[in-house]
Write an enzyme that holds these catalytic residues in place. Structure first.
Site, mmCIF file in Angstrom:
data_model
loop_
_atom_site.group_PDB
_atom_site.id
_atom_site.type_symbol
_atom_site.label_atom_id
_atom_site.label_comp_id
_atom_site.label_asym_id
_atom_site.label_seq_id
_atom_site.Cartn_x
_atom_site.Cartn_y
_atom_site.Cartn_z
ATOM 1 N N HIS A 128 0.757 -1.173 -0.040
ATOM 2 C CA HIS A 128 0.093 0.118 0.015
ATOM 3 C C HIS A 128 0.857 1.389 0.176
ATOM 4 O O HIS A 128 1.946 1.433 0.714
ATOM 5 C CB HIS A 128 -0.814 -0.007 1.336
ATOM 6 C CG HIS A 128 0.027 0.220 2.515
ATOM 7 N ND1 HIS A 128 0.131 1.297 2.939
ATOM 8 C CD2 HIS A 128 0.018 -0.867 3.294
ATOM 9 C CE1 HIS A 128 0.740 1.303 4.105
ATOM 10 N NE2 HIS A 128 0.914 -0.017 4.364
ATOM 11 N N HIS A 137 12.210 -0.578 -12.487
ATOM 12 C CA HIS A 137 11.897 -2.241 -12.658
ATOM 13 C C HIS A 137 11.934 -2.844 -11.272
ATOM 14 O O HIS A 137 12.842 -2.765 -10.698
ATOM 15 C CB HIS A 137 13.205 -2.680 -13.439
ATOM 16 C CG HIS A 137 12.940 -4.124 -14.078
ATOM 17 N ND1 HIS A 137 13.586 -4.640 -14.909
ATOM 18 C CD2 HIS A 137 12.263 -5.198 -13.368
ATOM 19 C CE1 HIS A 137 13.404 -6.090 -14.926
ATOM 20 N NE2 HIS A 137 12.570 -6.430 -14.160
#
Length: 201
Positions: A128, A137
């Site tokens: 979250h 990446h």
């Protein structure tokens, strides 16, 4: 017959996985753009040697800096697609920007913000309130705990863990299997448990 088409730019290993994702989403990959003139076919798809009028497209190159350079050289009118594998779990309250790929088994939790042309690789977990800059990446099975930020162009290695609230700067490389317990500044390589800076980029 599929009524959705997408193109890929880059005919390498990363493209193979994205092709699978797009087909699982119901897309037809109409062609793959690549600069190698000897390459005419890729996984049964035609290889194109120019990017004119190729749209929508996903840059299927795993290296952040090269992916950025390709985006910069394409026409400003190019439309970029997004690929999210059906097995990935992406919160409806997360935001995933254009050009980004979310691979098999990845999890993107509530209120995450993912920038443009990112890769959330196989089995990665982004918890979250994380914020990922453009061209980031997150490698296979890396874990970003809640409220982590990763700066533009950074690469988080396979199996790494970033504890809650950590800030990782721009254009960093975090080595595979690292445990990141402290903030990391821009432009460095770091690895280990605990993660330590080892070099500038």
């Amino acid at each position: 017959m599929c009524n959705k088409e997408m193109y890929l730019y880059g005919a390498g290993g990363h493209a193979k996985v994205i092709l699978d994702i797009l087909e699982a989403q119901g897309y037809e990959v109409a062609g793959v753009v690549d600069d190698n003139p000897a390459l005419t076919e890729f996984m049964g798809k035609p290889v194109l040697h120019g990017a004119k009028d190729v749209s929508p497209v996903i840059i299927s190159i795993g290296i952040n800096d090269i992916r950025r350079k390709v985006v910069e050289k394409l026409d400003s009118q190019t439309v970029f697609g997004t690929a999210i594998h059906p097995s990935a779990i992406v919160s409806p309250h997360a935001k995933v920007a254009e050009g980004t790929v979310v691979m098999q088994g990845a999890i993107v939790q509530s209120c995450v913000q993912v920038g443009r042309h990112c890769i959330i690789n196989t089995g990665a977990s982004v918890d979250h309130d994380c914020v990922l800059g453009d061209f980031v990446h997150i490698s296979p099975h890396a874990t970003l705990c809640g409220n982590v930020s990763v700066g533009e162009g950074s690469w988080i290695g396979a199996g790494s863990v970033v504890i809650p609230g950590i800030r990782i700067g721009k254009n960093c490389v975090i080595g595979a299997g690292s445990v990141v317990c402290k903030d990391i500044p821009d432009g460095v390589k770091a690895y280990g448990n605990p993660c330590r800076i080892v070099d500038n980029i």
